[in-house]
Motif scaffolding. Structure first.
Motif, PDB file in Angstrom:
ATOM      1  N   TRP A   1       0.825  -1.206   0.000  1.00 16.47           N
ATOM      2  CA  TRP A   1       0.000   0.000   0.000  1.00 16.47           C
ATOM      3  C   TRP A   1       0.861   1.258   0.000  1.00 16.47           C
ATOM      4  CZ3 TRP A   1       0.313   3.576   3.912  1.00 16.47           C
ATOM      5  CH2 TRP A   1       0.871   3.160   5.128  1.00 16.47           C
ATOM      6  N   GLN A   2       2.056   1.191   0.573  1.00 12.93           N
ATOM      7  CA  GLN A   2       2.916   2.386   0.607  1.00 12.93           C
ATOM      8  C   GLN A   2       3.432   2.762  -0.782  1.00 12.93           C
ATOM      9  OE1 GLN A   2       5.669   2.713   3.925  1.00 12.93           O
ATOM     10  NE2 GLN A   2       4.534   1.198   5.080  1.00 12.93           N
TER      11      GLN A   2
ATOM     12  N   GLY B   1      -2.757  -5.177   0.862  1.00 12.00           N
ATOM     13  CA  GLY B   1      -2.092  -3.993   0.336  1.00 12.00           C
ATOM     14  C   GLY B   1      -2.935  -3.175  -0.629  1.00 12.00           C
ATOM     15  N   VAL B   2      -3.485  -3.838  -1.647  1.00 12.99           N
ATOM     16  CA  VAL B   2      -4.280  -3.138  -2.665  1.00 12.99           C
ATOM     17  C   VAL B   2      -5.559  -2.553  -2.079  1.00 12.99           C
ATOM     18  CG1 VAL B   2      -5.668  -3.486  -4.747  1.00 12.99           C
ATOM     19  CG2 VAL B   2      -3.312  -4.314  -4.661  1.00 12.99           C
ATOM     20  N   PRO B   3      -6.365  -3.321  -1.346  1.00  8.28           N
ATOM     21  CA  PRO B   3      -7.578  -2.713  -0.782  1.00  8.28           C
ATOM     22  C   PRO B   3      -7.282  -1.583   0.189  1.00  8.28           C
ATOM     23  CG  PRO B   3      -7.271  -4.955   0.037  1.00  8.28           C
ATOM     24  CD  PRO B   3      -6.316  -4.772  -1.079  1.00  8.28           C
ATOM     25  N   THR B   4      -6.206  -1.698   0.961  1.00  6.27           N
ATOM     26  CA  THR B   4      -5.858  -0.627   1.897  1.00  6.27           C
ATOM     27  C   THR B   4      -5.503   0.647   1.152  1.00  6.27           C
ATOM     28  OG1 THR B   4      -5.070  -2.214   3.541  1.00  6.27           O
ATOM     29  CG2 THR B   4      -4.299   0.044   3.752  1.00  6.27           C
ATOM     30  N   ALA B   5      -4.690   0.532   0.106  1.00  5.56           N
ATOM     31  CA  ALA B   5      -4.316   1.712  -0.680  1.00  5.56           C
ATOM     32  C   ALA B   5      -5.546   2.338  -1.340  1.00  5.56           C
ATOM     33  CB  ALA B   5      -3.289   1.320  -1.743  1.00  5.56           C
ATOM     34  N   ALA B   6      -6.437   1.501  -1.875  1.00  7.40           N
ATOM     35  CA  ALA B   6      -7.634   2.020  -2.547  1.00  7.40           C
ATOM     36  C   ALA B   6      -8.530   2.779  -1.577  1.00  7.40           C
ATOM     37  CB  ALA B   6      -8.406   0.869  -3.181  1.00  7.40           C
TER      38      ALA B   6
ATOM     39  N   PRO C   1      -1.404   9.932   2.333  1.00 14.08           N
ATOM     40  CA  PRO C   1      -1.821  10.396   0.997  1.00 14.08           C
ATOM     41  C   PRO C   1      -1.793  11.916   0.861  1.00 14.08           C
ATOM     42  CG  PRO C   1      -3.322   8.708   1.819  1.00 14.08           C
ATOM     43  CD  PRO C   1      -2.444   9.094   2.971  1.00 14.08           C
ATOM     44  N   ASP C   2      -2.211  12.639   1.910  1.00 15.62           N
ATOM     45  CA  ASP C   2      -2.230  14.102   1.846  1.00 15.62           C
ATOM     46  C   ASP C   2      -0.830  14.690   1.741  1.00 15.62           C
ATOM     47  OD1 ASP C   2      -4.924  14.312   1.842  1.00 15.62           O
ATOM     48  OD2 ASP C   2      -5.138  14.909   3.940  1.00 15.62           O
TER      49      ASP C   2
END
Length: 460
Positions: A88-89, A163-168, A312-313
């Motif tokens: 996710w990072q 990883g992918v769901p957390t990033a999304a 993200p910000d």
């Protein structure tokens, strides 16, 4: 005359203070604080449910047998987190750059890249945990009969593709969904733990309960994450073309490796320490030490969840060259976390003995002093969480790795000296030393870097 001088000074000081305060409350502060509130409320709800189930297991099994469960869980998590990618990072880091392109197909392929890393690492971790336990279990205090417990919990590792769901969810701003997605899994855990306690299901029963609830939580996070991708207009990553992923996103795998190494170093201090305490002081000592850490994890999760909001910000701020806003936002979150940490420490000091007696029972009374010591370390790590986000946003993941490596080496040295001499609290002392070093070094690193000119920052 004195009155005029004071009036003149006040007239100059008040606008200056207002300007400083206005600069601190940067744009988006309200939204970040609301998101943090959702994450904290969901986090505390999950933590409360988890602590109830932990108390049931600890009271039902007793310190010695519960200590065996602690060793099995810690061993599985060590293997998983050494082999797992924190995808996710890098996904967030690369996705904020891809947003300018506005290409759903490239975003689909980017998420596909992360998904392939997640799925491969989960499978390798699950099978490696069983194989290594069978070969080297006695080195970790695991007896041959406990290998089947490792195999049971490895099923949950297979489902841990987060990883992918957390990033999304983080990039789409769905922090409320992220916060509450795992509640169902933890509710199932407390129900199953109650059944195990009433029916005297024993160690195997509790391991099955933990495995089932963990797997359900992972499945729910995966589902809501893919739904978030669909809402953002990004096609299903499972349908993306695999050929040329590394070529299309150069640097992604290297970034993922650096964050994986940082995670590996953190595992030594978050999971492997319980194995060390168990090996040196016995399973009962490991049970008390682990219980104190699980209670303190309520505060530790605050730092992780706040980083989820901030990263993200601040990544967008740094990419756009908004250094002043970037700096103010990071400092703002650090101050908020300091207040949260102090409140949790005060609450534990006042209510800790009562909660321990009512929960796991008087047999775990030694947990109290370990808990207070661990919370001091947690406060320092809370302070360091926004600094780590700032460094990752600056693309300084290898510097974060170097600081983590130094802190971990110091942690191991202190623990190796203190645990044999002072017992479980020696591990907490090592955590305090790690927290001090990490907080200071990360602060120095990101604050120095954040002084550069905006033009240079945007190129960093």
């Amino acid at each position: 005359m004195a009155y005029d001088v004071k009036g003149a000074l006040a007239a100059r000081a008040l606008p200056m203070l207002r300007g400083r305060f206005a600069g601190f409350l940067v744009k988006g502060s309200r939204g970040r604080l609301i998101a943090v509130g959702h994450l904290l409320s969901g986090n505390f709800l999950n933590a409360l449910i988890m602590l109830v189930s932990v108390a049931m297991a600890a009271r039902s099994l007793g310190p010695a047998t519960y200590g065996v469960m602690v060793l099995v869980l810690s061993y599985n998590r060590v293997v998983e987190r050494i082999l797992r990618f924190e995808s996710w990072q890098p996904l967030i880091r690369f996705a904020v750059e891809e947003e300018a392109r506005g290409s759903p197909r490239r975003m689909q392929r980017l998420y596909c890249y992360g998904l392939m890393l997640d799925m491969g690492a989960a499978a390798v971790a699950a099978f490696s945990a069983v194989g290594l336990a069978w070969l080297f279990g006695p080195l970790f205090g695991l007896q041959p009969l406990h290998v089947e417990l490792v195999a049971i919990y490895s099923v949950a590792t297979l489902f841990n593709i987060a990883g992918v769901p957390t990033a999304a969810l983080r990039l789409s701003g769905q922090f409320k969904m992220l916060a509450y997605a795992q509640v169902a899994g933890n509710v199932l855990r407390i129900l199953l733990a109650f059944v195990c306690m009433v029916t005297h299901a024993g160690l195997v029963g509790f391991m099955v309960a933990w495995t089932a609830s963990q797997a359900l939580g992972s499945v729910l996070v995966f589902w809501v994450g893919f739904r978030a991708l669909r809402k953002m207009g990004i096609p299903n990553p499972l349908h993306a073309r695999l050929k040329g992923l590394a070529r299309d996103f150069p640097g992604f795998f290297g970034f993922a490796c650096s964050t994986n190494l940082s995670l590996t170093l953190r595992v030594i201090t978050t999971e492997a320490d319980s194995l060390f305490v168990g090996a040196v002081a016995g399973s009962s000592a490991a049970a008390v030490y682990y219980l104190a850490k699980r209670i303190a994890k309520v505060a530790t999760q605050v730092g992780a969840q706040v980083q989820a909001v901030v990263y993200p910000d601040v990544a967008r701020m740094w990419a756009n060259g908004n250094v002043r806003t970037f700096r103010a936002a990071t400092l703002q979150v650090q101050m908020a976390l300091a207040a949260v940490g102090l409140a949790i420490l005060a609450g534990a000091w006042l209510l800790g003995p009562l909660l321990i007696r009512v929960g796991p029972g008087a047999a775990y009374s030694e947990t109290y002093i370990l808990l207070l010591t661990q919370l001091v370390a947690v406060m320092l790590m809370l302070h360091a969480a926004p600094s780590r986000s700032a460094m990752l946003a600056m693309n300084r993941s290898w510097a974060v790795l170097a600081i983590s490596g130094f802190g971990t080496a110091l942690f191991v040295a202190v623990a190796a000296y203190a645990v044999p001499r002072y017992g479980p609290i020696g591990g907490n002392m090592a955590h305090v030393m790690l927290g001090v070093v990490t907080a200071v070094l990360l602060d120095v690193a990101w604050l120095r870097r954040a002084r550069v000119r905006p033009v240079a920052a945007s190129m960093g």
